[in-house]
Design a protein around this motif. Structure first.
Motif, PDB file in Angstrom:
ATOM      1  N   SER B  44       0.835  -1.204   0.000  1.00 23.45           N
ATOM      2  CA  SER B  44       0.000   0.000   0.000  1.00 23.45           C
ATOM      3  C   SER B  44       0.866   1.248   0.000  1.00 23.45           C
ATOM      4  O   SER B  44       0.364   2.361   0.114  1.00 23.45           O
ATOM      5  N   ASN B  45       2.171   1.080  -0.125  1.00 21.33           N
ATOM      6  CA  ASN B  45       3.063   2.237  -0.227  1.00 21.33           C
ATOM      7  C   ASN B  45       2.755   2.988  -1.521  1.00 21.33           C
ATOM      8  O   ASN B  45       2.695   2.391  -2.595  1.00 21.33           O
ATOM      9  N   VAL B  47       4.582   5.098  -2.966  1.00 18.55           N
ATOM     10  CA  VAL B  47       5.757   5.085  -3.838  1.00 18.55           C
ATOM     11  C   VAL B  47       5.981   3.626  -4.207  1.00 18.55           C
ATOM     12  O   VAL B  47       6.629   2.880  -3.491  1.00 18.55           O
ATOM     13  N   MET B 172      12.201  -5.783   5.979  1.00 20.54           N
ATOM     14  CA  MET B 172      11.272  -4.673   5.995  1.00 20.54           C
ATOM     15  C   MET B 172       9.820  -5.122   6.056  1.00 20.54           C
ATOM     16  O   MET B 172       8.967  -4.593   5.362  1.00 20.54           O
ATOM     17  N   ASP B 213      10.145  -4.441  11.339  1.00 22.38           N
ATOM     18  CA  ASP B 213      10.761  -3.168  11.718  1.00 22.38           C
ATOM     19  C   ASP B 213       9.923  -1.951  11.360  1.00 22.38           C
ATOM     20  O   ASP B 213      10.420  -0.828  11.381  1.00 22.38           O
ATOM     21  N   CYS B 215       8.865  -0.785   8.727  1.00 25.79           N
ATOM     22  CA  CYS B 215       9.112  -0.114   7.451  1.00 25.79           C
ATOM     23  C   CYS B 215       8.386  -0.845   6.328  1.00 25.79           C
ATOM     24  O   CYS B 215       8.360  -2.066   6.277  1.00 25.79           O
ATOM     25  N   GLN B 216       7.822  -0.073   5.431  1.00 23.61           N
ATOM     26  CA  GLN B 216       6.996  -0.635   4.376  1.00 23.61           C
ATOM     27  C   GLN B 216       7.706  -0.502   3.037  1.00 23.61           C
ATOM     28  O   GLN B 216       8.181   0.567   2.691  1.00 23.61           O
ATOM     29  N   THR B 218       8.426  -0.776  -1.166  1.00 27.84           N
ATOM     30  CA  THR B 218       7.846  -0.278  -2.413  1.00 27.84           C
ATOM     31  C   THR B 218       7.465  -1.400  -3.362  1.00 27.84           C
ATOM     32  O   THR B 218       6.900  -1.141  -4.420  1.00 27.84           O
ATOM     33  N   GLU B 259      16.169  -9.747   9.347  1.00 22.34           N
ATOM     34  CA  GLU B 259      17.541  -9.233   9.377  1.00 22.34           C
ATOM     35  C   GLU B 259      18.021  -8.942  10.793  1.00 22.34           C
ATOM     36  O   GLU B 259      17.488  -8.078  11.486  1.00 22.34           O
ATOM     37  N   ASN B 288       7.721  -0.268  18.772  1.00 20.28           N
ATOM     38  CA  ASN B 288       8.368   0.537  19.811  1.00 20.28           C
ATOM     39  C   ASN B 288       9.836   0.129  19.958  1.00 20.28           C
ATOM     40  O   ASN B 288      10.154  -0.932  20.485  1.00 20.28           O
ATOM     41  N   ASN B 289      10.711   0.987  19.488  1.00 22.67           N
ATOM     42  CA  ASN B 289      12.133   0.650  19.484  1.00 22.67           C
ATOM     43  C   ASN B 289      12.677   0.362  20.885  1.00 22.67           C
ATOM     44  O   ASN B 289      13.555  -0.480  21.044  1.00 22.67           O
ATOM     45  N   TYR B 374      20.873  -5.859  13.419  1.00 22.27           N
ATOM     46  CA  TYR B 374      19.934  -5.134  12.547  1.00 22.27           C
ATOM     47  C   TYR B 374      20.555  -3.817  12.097  1.00 22.27           C
ATOM     48  O   TYR B 374      20.530  -3.469  10.910  1.00 22.27           O
ATOM     49  N   ASN B 378      21.754  -2.864   8.184  1.00 19.87           N
ATOM     50  CA  ASN B 378      21.063  -1.785   7.492  1.00 19.87           C
ATOM     51  C   ASN B 378      21.856  -0.483   7.441  1.00 19.87           C
ATOM     52  O   ASN B 378      21.342   0.538   6.991  1.00 19.87           O
ATOM     53  N   SER B 383      20.716  -1.221   0.736  1.00 19.50           N
ATOM     54  CA  SER B 383      19.768  -2.285   0.400  1.00 19.50           C
ATOM     55  C   SER B 383      18.442  -1.657   0.073  1.00 19.50           C
ATOM     56  O   SER B 383      18.218  -0.495   0.317  1.00 19.50           O
TER      57      SER B 383
END
Lengths: 383, 383
Positions: B44-45, B47, B172, B213, B215-216, B218, B259, B288-289, B374, B378, B383
């Motif tokens: 659903s990104n 971009v 991701m 993580d 992150c979504q 593309t 990862e 939550n990091n 991680y 990254n 990547s």
């Protein structure tokens, strides 16, 4: 300097033994008037610490006589006993100062889920009250530090009046505030009613736009106190400007000392349809772990910036997005731009500029990179 | 096993030289029919990569003859040339197979912002087509790996028909899919119209509930192909169950190979007012990091769980929240519960149970801890 720069304020910072390290851990800021106007903003986290619940009530009538702050324990998730402890702390401060407990703001910071050692804390309040001084601001600023490596203070001078401030917080910075305690003082003569608006405007444009790690604390509090001791009247507009300047300085200092960070990253979104769009995009990038890791690795990975932008609802056309990193336009019209090897990320400060080509609004959000030191600080110790 | 377990499918995986490592990087999955039903869900990104834009059009009519997948380059943020390259890839596959380009799904994964080396890729397509085999599933699963350390495959057997699948993605992962490519096949005879619903239901309950993580990507794509080659008709309900089982297995494999992760964390939210509330709370904790760092440090820091819950809009009373970690109720009624030192976090799998005491709904979200590895994976490489 600091919170005691404006006239009418005394402060102190002492060691009460709340911290195992033996570092100072109890601070007191007292407004000697003649005015005792106060306003505050608090974390929007629904799991709020006992001192936040207490202090919301204190500031409701617009009068604050003193702020007592402790590091070494957050008094969050501590149930009825935690609230009773906060109440008792305020009562004790009031008794020592000859004030009303209902006019004493309480702030705590440290580990969640543990009760405070009350006898030590109250003895610390006595010691702080005994050492209150016109130049006690720096001592107070030191006593509220947790993982901060330096104390944060700021002040601005105006014609006959001034604004001073102190802050702590070096990790859990997030929109709607952070693990952050801030006290801002002024000796300007101002309308009591104006104070709340002034503070909200200042925090919205400063503390609410720093987001070190996306995590929101249970204890964040920003208090603004006005003593009127300068005898000089300031308009709400002039005061707002000065308070914003102090808050901006403190916010920048917080980012510069964020836990484990190697880079301070300013993310500017321009040509947004609305300011809200600009903020949403800025925060999405600020919270993208992959982007933050890339910056740590000095890698101008603009693809991760675009992937973060793409998760928002802001107005933009993906094929119109431009991204510059430290002045190099690495992404143009949603595709490859200038050579990414031209970007120098070795400095502490990184500037990311995203052009949405969707309007005339802009906003800047500050964040930090995601580093080994961040993981270490937040995994090796409880906090 | 894998995508070639169901009858009617051939697959291959070959080395085309897109990866510097020389590992396999082009995969082909062909549906030999008699049915050629296909459905897909995508990131659903906003971009989105060129192959996503292309493949949305391909599946619109419900017919898919083949899926071509490459690792070694995402073909995202590559502008008009990137889309032309995807189109050319589909045309080439169609030509080799005697199909129509409009029935060829294209998937790419790898670095964003770089064009694919087309001559190598097209030669890889030729090689893959030449080595298509009834047992080519494992080779295809290997060729789509990026930072994955193992290939991910799954299959379930039903009475006369089966479902098989392969997946890649090891970082991701996020709701609404991940840097994740998945192909699921079945030889059941099913209504073409049912396929899309079956796939959406399966992904909503599986891939959409893993969030390594936050992150979504593309490029995320999940494709479901039905050949009808078993000659056995399956109801939409039976197929949905089997497809969900395969998707759940693949999702769990993705989390297990994320990862740099040291822990796989199941966050179950129960007694929520709505399933949406349960998911919102689960995802807030998963992102939550500070909590993720604590788990890495084997620290059952329930205060960070509560602080994450407090950022949501879900129905709950902060003073009613219970949190158990690996069976120990460390937080009871929003305050201190059992001794946190009783919690053993040394195993790979961690179970967090949050009771909202607000209703009868529940949901489980899987995530990983945030580790030095991680950050290293990254930051040290693009990547």
């Amino acid at each position: 300097m600091s919170v005691t720069r404006p006239a009418g304020f005394r402060a102190a910072g002492v060691t009460a033994g709340l911290k195992a390290s033996g570092a100072p851990d109890v601070a007191l800021v007292v407004n000697d008037g003649p005015d005792h106007h106060g306003a505050a903003v608090f974390t929007s986290n629904r799991v709020e610490a006992a001192p936040v619940t207490w202090s919301r009530q204190v500031v409701a009538d617009g009068r604050v006589d003193a702020v007592v702050l402790n590091s070494g324990g957050a008094n969050a998730c501590t149930g009825a006993q935690g609230f009773a402890d906060t109440h008792r702390t305020a009562e004790h401060v009031a008794e020592v100062l000859g004030a009303s407990a209902g006019d004493v703001v309480v702030c705590s910071t440290g580990l969640i889920g543990e009760l405070l050692p009350m006898e030590r804390l109250l003895a610390g309040v006595d010691a702080a009250a005994a050492s209150l001084a016109d130049d006690g601001g720096p001592a107070a600023a030191t006593a509220i530090m947790t993982t901060d490596t330096v104390s944060k203070q700021a002040q601005v001078e105006r014609d006959g009046w001034s604004v001073g401030g102190m802050a702590k917080g070096a990790g859990m910075l997030a929109p709607a505030l952070a693990t952050m305690l801030v006290v801002v003082t002024t000796d300007a003569v101002v309308e009591a009613d104006a104070l709340d608006d002034v503070l909200r405007a200042a925090t919205a444009a400063t503390f609410d736009r720093i987001d070190s790690d996306g995590c929101q604390s249970t204890n964040d509090t920003v208090v603004l106190l006005a003593s009127g001791a300068s005898g000089v009247t300031a308009s709400a507009g002039d005061l707002a400007e000065a308070v914003s300047e102090v808050c901006a300085s403190l916010a920048r200092q917080l980012i510069a000392d964020a836990e484990g960070a190697h880079h301070d990253i300013a993310i500017k979104i321009r040509s947004a349809a609305t300011e809200a769009d600009a903020l949403e995009v800025g925060r999405a990038i600020a919270r993208n772990n992959l982007f933050k890791c890339a910056v740590f690795g000095n890698d101008p990975n603009w693809g991760r910036v675009l992937a973060a932008v793409g998760t928002t609802r802001a107005a933009f056309d993906p094929h119109q997005l431009d991204v510059s990193i430290n002045g190099v336009q690495v992404c143009r019209a949603g595709g490859v731009g200038e050579d990414r090897s031209l970007v120098d990320l070795t400095g502490r400060e990184v500037h990311v500029l995203v052009d949405l080509h969707a309007g005339a609004e802009s906003a800047t959000v500050w964040t930090n990179d995601l580093t080994h030191d961040y993981v270490h600080e937040n995994s090796a110790y409880s906090s």
